[in-house]
Design a protein around this motif. Structure first.
Motif, PDB file in Angstrom:
ATOM      1  N   ALA A   1      54.466  63.693  15.402  1.00  0.00           N
ATOM      2  CA  ALA A   1      53.786  63.145  14.787  1.00  0.00           C
ATOM      3  C   ALA A   1      54.660  62.198  13.631  1.00  0.00           C
ATOM      4  O   ALA A   1      53.872  61.149  13.062  1.00  0.00           O
ATOM      5  N   ASN A   2      55.847  62.200  13.683  1.00  0.00           N
ATOM      6  CA  ASN A   2      56.591  61.393  12.937  1.00  0.00           C
ATOM      7  C   ASN A   2      57.175  60.219  13.449  1.00  0.00           C
ATOM      8  O   ASN A   2      58.261  59.968  13.132  1.00  0.00           O
ATOM      9  N   ASN A   3      56.617  59.580  14.521  1.00  0.00           N
ATOM     10  CA  ASN A   3      57.052  58.409  15.183  1.00  0.00           C
ATOM     11  C   ASN A   3      58.194  58.529  15.844  1.00  0.00           C
ATOM     12  O   ASN A   3      59.113  57.700  15.879  1.00  0.00           O
ATOM     13  N   THR A   4      58.659  59.743  16.160  1.00  0.00           N
ATOM     14  CA  THR A   4      59.693  60.236  17.236  1.00  0.00           C
ATOM     15  C   THR A   4      59.299  60.836  18.434  1.00  0.00           C
ATOM     16  O   THR A   4      58.055  61.190  18.420  1.00  0.00           O
ATOM     17  N   ALA A   5      60.229  61.027  19.480  1.00  0.00           N
ATOM     18  CA  ALA A   5      59.873  61.861  20.439  1.00  0.00           C
ATOM     19  C   ALA A   5      61.005  62.777  20.744  1.00  0.00           C
ATOM     20  O   ALA A   5      62.200  62.374  20.554  1.00  0.00           O
ATOM     21  N   SER A   6      60.636  64.073  21.198  1.00  0.00           N
ATOM     22  CA  SER A   6      61.815  65.020  21.625  1.00  0.00           C
ATOM     23  C   SER A   6      61.766  64.952  23.093  1.00  0.00           C
ATOM     24  O   SER A   6      60.670  64.846  23.897  1.00  0.00           O
ATOM     25  N   VAL A   7      62.897  64.902  23.603  1.00  0.00           N
ATOM     26  CA  VAL A   7      63.271  64.707  24.885  1.00  0.00           C
ATOM     27  C   VAL A   7      64.040  65.983  25.411  1.00  0.00           C
ATOM     28  O   VAL A   7      65.213  65.963  24.886  1.00  0.00           O
TER      29      VAL A   7
ATOM     30  N   VAL B   1      61.754  53.259  28.037  1.00  0.00           N
ATOM     31  CA  VAL B   1      61.191  51.800  28.526  1.00  0.00           C
ATOM     32  C   VAL B   1      59.881  51.301  28.215  1.00  0.00           C
ATOM     33  O   VAL B   1      58.881  52.206  28.384  1.00  0.00           O
ATOM     34  N   GLN B   2      59.652  50.088  28.006  1.00  0.00           N
ATOM     35  CA  GLN B   2      58.604  49.467  27.769  1.00  0.00           C
ATOM     36  C   GLN B   2      57.988  48.899  29.103  1.00  0.00           C
ATOM     37  O   GLN B   2      58.751  48.346  29.813  1.00  0.00           O
ATOM     38  N   LYS B   3      56.875  49.321  29.671  1.00  0.00           N
ATOM     39  CA  LYS B   3      56.719  49.161  31.038  1.00  0.00           C
ATOM     40  C   LYS B   3      56.155  47.421  31.093  1.00  0.00           C
ATOM     41  O   LYS B   3      56.631  47.113  32.305  1.00  0.00           O
ATOM     42  N   GLN B   4      55.769  46.876  30.303  1.00  0.00           N
ATOM     43  CA  GLN B   4      55.380  45.449  30.714  1.00  0.00           C
ATOM     44  C   GLN B   4      55.420  44.942  29.267  1.00  0.00           C
ATOM     45  O   GLN B   4      55.255  45.303  28.177  1.00  0.00           O
TER      46      GLN B   4
ATOM     47  N   PRO C   1      59.161  52.551  18.461  1.00  0.00           N
ATOM     48  CA  PRO C   1      58.840  51.612  17.861  1.00  0.00           C
ATOM     49  C   PRO C   1      57.668  51.494  17.091  1.00  0.00           C
ATOM     50  O   PRO C   1      56.544  52.203  17.490  1.00  0.00           O
ATOM     51  N   THR C   2      57.398  50.557  16.007  1.00  0.00           N
ATOM     52  CA  THR C   2      56.101  50.487  15.787  1.00  0.00           C
ATOM     53  C   THR C   2      55.141  50.178  16.583  1.00  0.00           C
ATOM     54  O   THR C   2      55.229  49.223  17.536  1.00  0.00           O
ATOM     55  N   GLY C   3      53.710  50.521  16.562  1.00  0.00           N
ATOM     56  CA  GLY C   3      52.914  50.380  17.629  1.00  0.00           C
ATOM     57  C   GLY C   3      53.115  50.913  18.844  1.00  0.00           C
ATOM     58  O   GLY C   3      52.538  50.641  19.945  1.00  0.00           O
ATOM     59  N   PHE C   4      53.999  51.817  18.901  1.00  0.00           N
ATOM     60  CA  PHE C   4      54.014  52.749  20.129  1.00  0.00           C
ATOM     61  C   PHE C   4      52.813  53.069  20.761  1.00  0.00           C
ATOM     62  O   PHE C   4      51.896  53.817  20.202  1.00  0.00           O
ATOM     63  N   ASP C   5      52.631  52.777  22.128  1.00  0.00           N
ATOM     64  CA  ASP C   5      51.533  53.347  22.847  1.00  0.00           C
ATOM     65  C   ASP C   5      52.011  54.143  24.057  1.00  0.00           C
ATOM     66  O   ASP C   5      52.631  53.671  24.760  1.00  0.00           O
TER      67      ASP C   5
ATOM     68  N   GLN D   1      50.979  55.341  26.812  1.00  0.00           N
ATOM     69  CA  GLN D   1      50.466  54.783  28.188  1.00  0.00           C
ATOM     70  C   GLN D   1      51.404  53.727  28.332  1.00  0.00           C
ATOM     71  O   GLN D   1      51.384  53.455  29.688  1.00  0.00           O
ATOM     72  N   GLY D   2      51.911  53.022  27.712  1.00  0.00           N
ATOM     73  CA  GLY D   2      52.643  51.904  28.075  1.00  0.00           C
ATOM     74  C   GLY D   2      54.330  52.024  28.072  1.00  0.00           C
ATOM     75  O   GLY D   2      55.204  50.886  28.340  1.00  0.00           O
ATOM     76  N   TRP D   3      54.549  53.259  27.955  1.00  0.00           N
ATOM     77  CA  TRP D   3      56.045  53.771  27.734  1.00  0.00           C
ATOM     78  C   TRP D   3      56.387  54.780  28.423  1.00  0.00           C
ATOM     79  O   TRP D   3      55.551  55.537  28.893  1.00  0.00           O
ATOM     80  N   GLU D   4      57.853  55.002  29.020  1.00  0.00           N
ATOM     81  CA  GLU D   4      58.167  56.120  29.683  1.00  0.00           C
ATOM     82  C   GLU D   4      59.576  56.213  29.350  1.00  0.00           C
ATOM     83  O   GLU D   4      60.294  55.390  28.779  1.00  0.00           O
ATOM     84  N   ILE D   5      60.054  57.652  29.668  1.00  0.00           N
ATOM     85  CA  ILE D   5      61.579  57.992  29.528  1.00  0.00           C
ATOM     86  C   ILE D   5      62.054  57.849  30.827  1.00  0.00           C
ATOM     87  O   ILE D   5      61.389  58.495  31.757  1.00  0.00           O
ATOM     88  N   ILE D   6      63.359  57.207  31.135  1.00  0.00           N
ATOM     89  CA  ILE D   6      63.988  57.264  32.505  1.00  0.00           C
ATOM     90  C   ILE D   6      65.316  57.894  32.263  1.00  0.00           C
ATOM     91  O   ILE D   6      65.972  57.547  31.191  1.00  0.00           O
TER      92      ILE D   6
END
Length: 278
Positions: A162-168, A188-191, A232-236, A238-243
Motif C-alpha cells: 500500500a505504500n507504493n513499494t513492492a515486496s519481492v 520492468v515496464q512492459k511498453q 514509480p508514480t502512476g505504477f500500474d 498490469q503494465g509491469w513485472e519483475i524479472i
C-alpha cells in the motif's frame, strides 16, 4: 552498429571410456536426486539488450525484441532492455537511461573479452553477444538456451504494498554454494512510446518493450530471502513485472531466470515468507 571505445587396443579403450562415462553419469544422477537436483529440460533464455534513444541503429533492435516478445507465449524467454546513458551527450537525453546500465554493459565487455561496448548489443544467458538487430543470431541463441539444462532454479513472488513499494521474495534451489553467485531483480515496464525531439532519432516516435527501470543485485548469502522495490508514480501492475536471474560474477554466465507478476497485498504489505513459494 554504433561503437563507443570506452588396432587391437582400440575396442578395449572405447569400452573403458564408455564405462567411465556411464559411472560418472550414475554418480551425477545420484547427486541430483539428493542435495543437488539437476533440472533436466529446464532451459531458458535471458535476453539483455543494450540500447538508446540517441542511437539511430537502435530502433531496429528494439523492434526485433518486441517481435520476439510477442511470440514468447509460455516459453521461458525473458527480455530486458537497458537504456545506456553514454549517448545522452549527443543532443537527446533518454528518459529511461541510467549509468547503472552502462556499467552493466561494461561488465559484459570484461566477461566476454571485448575491447569496446556498442549499441545495439544483445547478450543471451551471459555467454553470447552480437549486434542487437541480427535476428538470426538472436533466434539461434534463444534456441540454444532453451535446449540447455540448468542446475539452479529461481522462484519469485512479487507483492505490491500500500505504500507504493513492492515486496519481492526469492528462493533458489539446486547448486547455490558458489561465493560468486548473485541474484538480480529487474523492475520492468512492459511498453512505452516516446517522441524523440533531437539527436540521431530526432522527429521519430519510438516504441519500447521490456524496459528495465530499476535493477537490484544481491549477494547470495542465503538460498531464500526478500527485498523491497520502490515503485514509480502512476505504477500500474498490469503494465509491469519483475524479472529475476542468478548470475556467476566470475564469468558472467546466467544460471537461472524467471519472472513474476504483481499481486496486491491485503494489508500494508508484510511480505510472504519465501518458504511459501511453490
Amino acid at each position: 552498429m554504433r561503437k563507443i571505445k570506452v588396432i587391437a587396443l582400440v575396442p578395449l579403450l572405447i569400452g573403458a571410456i564408455a564405462l567411465s562415462v556411464a559411472f560418472t553419469n550414475c554418480k551425477n544422477t545420484a547427486k541430483g536426486n539428493s542435495k543437488t537436483p539437476v533440472f533436466d529440460g529446464k532451459g531458458f533464455a535471458l535476453v539483455e539488450l543494450f540500447t538508446s534513444e540517441g542511437c539511430s541503429s537502435c530502433p531496429s533492435a528494439d523492434n526485433l525484441v518486441a517481435k520476439v516478445q510477442k511470440e514468447i507465449g509460455d516459453k521461458p524467454i525473458y527480455i530486458l532492455a537497458y537504456h545506456v546513458d553514454y549517448w545522452n551527450r549527443l543532443g537527446w537525453k533518454d528518459v529511461f537511461s541510467s549509468a547503472d546500465y552502462s556499467k552493466r554493459q561494461n561488465e559484459y565487455a570484461n566477461w566476454l573479452n571485448l575491447s569496446q561496448v556498442y549499441t545495439p548489443q544483445i547478450v543471451v544467458n551471459g555467454k553470447t553477444e552480437f549486434v542487437g538487430s541480427q535476428e538470426g543470431a538472436l533466434r539461434n541463441a534463444i534456441k540454444a538456451g532453451l535446449q540447455g539444462n540448468s542446475n539452479t532454479r529461481l522462484l519469485l513472488n512479487a507483492t505490491r504494498n500500500a505504500n507504493n513499494t513492492a515486496s519481492v521474495q526469492y528462493k533458489i534451489e539446486g547448486e547455490t554454494d558458489n561465493a560468486h553467485r548473485v541474484i538480480s531483480l529487474a523492475l520492468v515496464q512492459k511498453q512505452a512510446v516516446v517522441k524523440v525531439e533531437r539527436g540521431e532519432n530526432g522527429g521519430r516516435t519510438l516504441e519500447h518493450t521490456q524496459i528495465v527501470r530499476n535493477l537490484q543485485t544481491i549477494p547470495l548469502n542465503n538460498t531464500e530471502g526478500s527485498t523491497n522495490v520502490a515503485l514509480p508514480t502512476g505504477f500500474d501492475a498490469q503494465g509491469w513485472e519483475i524479472i529475476g536471474f542468478v548470475q556467476n560474477t566470475g564469468n558472467g554466465n546466467i544460471l537461472s531466470a524467471t519472472k513474476a507478476s504483481f499481486k496486491v497485498s491485503v494489508d500494508s504489505g508484510s511480505p510472504r515468507d519465501a518458504k511459501n513459494i511453490q
